[in-house]
Design an enzyme around this catalytic site. Structure first.
Site, PDB file in Angstrom:
ATOM      1  N   TYR A  16       0.937  -1.189   0.030  1.00 26.11           N
ATOM      2  CA  TYR A  16       0.052   0.013  -0.082  1.00 26.11           C
ATOM      3  C   TYR A  16       0.917   1.231  -0.039  1.00 26.11           C
ATOM      4  CZ  TYR A  16      -3.298   3.306   1.543  1.00 26.11           C
ATOM      5  OH  TYR A  16      -4.099   4.707   1.610  1.00 26.11           O
ATOM      6  N   MET A  37       9.287  -9.822  -3.869  1.00 27.11           N
ATOM      7  CA  MET A  37       9.229 -11.405  -3.698  1.00 27.11           C
ATOM      8  C   MET A  37       9.084 -11.871  -5.018  1.00 27.11           C
ATOM      9  SD  MET A  37       6.789 -12.262  -0.751  1.00 27.11           S
ATOM     10  CE  MET A  37       6.910 -13.988  -0.709  1.00 27.11           C
ATOM     11  N   LYS A  41       3.047 -18.637 -10.082  1.00 25.96           N
ATOM     12  CA  LYS A  41       2.028 -18.792 -11.241  1.00 25.96           C
ATOM     13  C   LYS A  41       0.588 -18.164 -11.002  1.00 25.96           C
ATOM     14  CE  LYS A  41       3.870 -22.955 -13.323  1.00 25.96           C
ATOM     15  NZ  LYS A  41       3.845 -24.593 -13.201  1.00 25.96           N
ATOM     16  N   SER A  43       0.360 -15.341  -9.012  1.00 27.71           N
ATOM     17  CA  SER A  43       0.338 -14.110  -8.442  1.00 27.71           C
ATOM     18  C   SER A  43      -0.878 -13.184  -9.056  1.00 27.71           C
ATOM     19  CB  SER A  43       1.672 -13.645  -8.975  1.00 27.71           C
ATOM     20  OG  SER A  43       2.713 -14.071  -8.482  1.00 27.71           O
ATOM     21  N   LYS A 135       8.326  -2.443  16.242  1.00 25.95           N
ATOM     22  CA  LYS A 135       9.139  -1.292  15.941  1.00 25.95           C
ATOM     23  C   LYS A 135      10.035  -0.842  16.585  1.00 25.95           C
ATOM     24  CE  LYS A 135       4.706   0.363  13.139  1.00 25.95           C
ATOM     25  NZ  LYS A 135       4.276   1.634  12.926  1.00 25.95           N
ATOM     26  N   ASN A 155       2.438   9.375  11.941  1.00 26.53           N
ATOM     27  CA  ASN A 155       1.239   9.626  12.615  1.00 26.53           C
ATOM     28  C   ASN A 155       0.010   8.725  11.936  1.00 26.53           C
ATOM     29  OD1 ASN A 155       1.862  11.036  14.800  1.00 26.53           O
ATOM     30  ND2 ASN A 155       2.435  12.651  13.502  1.00 26.53           N
ATOM     31  N   SER A 156      -0.953   9.329  11.525  1.00 25.72           N
ATOM     32  CA  SER A 156      -2.036   8.583  10.495  1.00 25.72           C
ATOM     33  C   SER A 156      -2.219   8.947   9.192  1.00 25.72           C
ATOM     34  CB  SER A 156      -3.608   8.974  11.425  1.00 25.72           C
ATOM     35  OG  SER A 156      -3.416   8.654  12.442  1.00 25.72           O
TER      36      SER A 156
END
Length: 323
Positions: A16, A37, A41, A43, A135, A155-156
């Site tokens: 994303y 990655m 086949k 995908s 993290k 943040n967001s």
């Protein structure tokens, strides 16, 4: 032909936030690379199309697993900067990345995958705290390895949370308010998060610092957001409140991954964690102050985008906690 700009490798490039990061790197003139990655086949067609788009933009694509240490080392020796946008289930896989960067010995900057709350200075309910703790492990491992870094606290993400809170694609007139709705949060458009990250990753001023993205026009409460959306659409929304006690109970009782979602909502929109600490001059850099000439998208401007063509964000994925 050299541009004089650092060669940037994106890990998680097809994810994303990774897509935004690749496009920001290209638009800012960096030689851009992606480590993805190997294709299978079965995908997803959208991934195949995205990789073709990357190639058409001039992105160099390397295929490999994070467990392929020698391949990672060889790839890292080809670039200057490594930016990770790996998803939550892969956070601790970045320990392998750190080992490979350390062996390669040439990386001028590493930006680990964070892009959320400032993990060293906020506390959360247990389900979300476990994510923050992972993290923190990556931060400490990066520091211990002596790798030059920039930690990015974004943040967001605006598109993600506007979609979650206001449902602009569904044109819903009902919204849920978590707690009183007064706690302030920081919502930053994904394109801006990527642009600020790319700028900081090749900026000597941001070496071994925390970049906190906290532009003044993007500090809003849930009630601010509802009011702005009502003004933008000319409609009146019906608000249903869920109390802090209810959210805490949900975080303890509902199944994974909804329990993490409840913990995140509590942390951001009830506890107000993103505004709970002051920035320090020797430790932090605020993105909009560091790059005053960059025109970021304010929350109000983003809502106008939603009125015409609301983006469809991808829901976050989380790792099932071990038992």
């Amino acid at each position: 032909m050299t541009t004089g700009k650092g060669k940037i490798l994106i890990l998680g490039a097809t994810g994303y936030l990774g897509k935004y990061m690749v496009k920001a790197s290209i638009s800012l003139g960096h030689p851009t690379y992606a480590y993805v990655m190997p294709l299978k086949k079965n995908s997803d067609d959208s991934k195949l199309q995205l990789l073709k788009e990357f190639e058409s933009l001039g992105v160099t694509i390397f295929y490999g697993e994070l467990s392929e240490h020698d391949k990672l080392v060889a790839v890292f020796k080809e670039v200057d900067i490594v930016i990770s946008t790996l998803a939550v289930p892969q956070y601790l896989e970045q320990l392998k990345v750190i080992e490979a960067i350390k062996e390669a010995g040439n990386i001028k900057r590493f930006v680990p995958s964070e892009f959320g709350n400032e993990v060293d200075r906020v506390r959360a309910l247990p389900r979300f705290q476990a994510v923050l703790d992972n993290k923190k492990k990556i931060r400490r491992a990066t520091e211990a390895a002596g790798i030059p870094f920039t930690f990015v606290s974004a943040n967001s993400l605006t598109a993600y949370f506007v979609d979650y809170l206001l449902h602009p694609r569904q044109k819903s007139e009902q919204v849920t308010i978590y707690g009183s709705g007064d706690a302030k949060a920081v919502l930053n458009y994904e394109e801006d998060v990527a642009a600020y990250t790319i700028k900081a990753a090749d900026d000597p001023r941001a070496a071994n610092r925390v970049l906190i993205i906290k532009p003044p026009k993007n500090i809003v409460s849930q009630l601010d957001l509802v009011s702005s959306w009502e003004k933008t659409t000319g409609s009146t929304l019906k608000m249903t409140h869920i109390s802090e006690q209810e959210i805490i109970k949900l975080s303890e009782s509902i199944n994974f991954p909804e329990n993490i979602h409840a913990s995140i909502l509590h942390n951001i929109f009830i506890a107000g964690a993103q505004l709970s600490f002051e920035l320090t001059q020797d430790h932090d850099l605020e993105a909009s102050e560091l790059y005053p000439n960059y025109n970021y998208t304010s929350v109000d401007e983003y809502l106008k985008i939603c009125l015409v063509n609301p983006p469809k964000p991808k829901l976050a994925t989380y790792a099932q906690p071990s038992t």
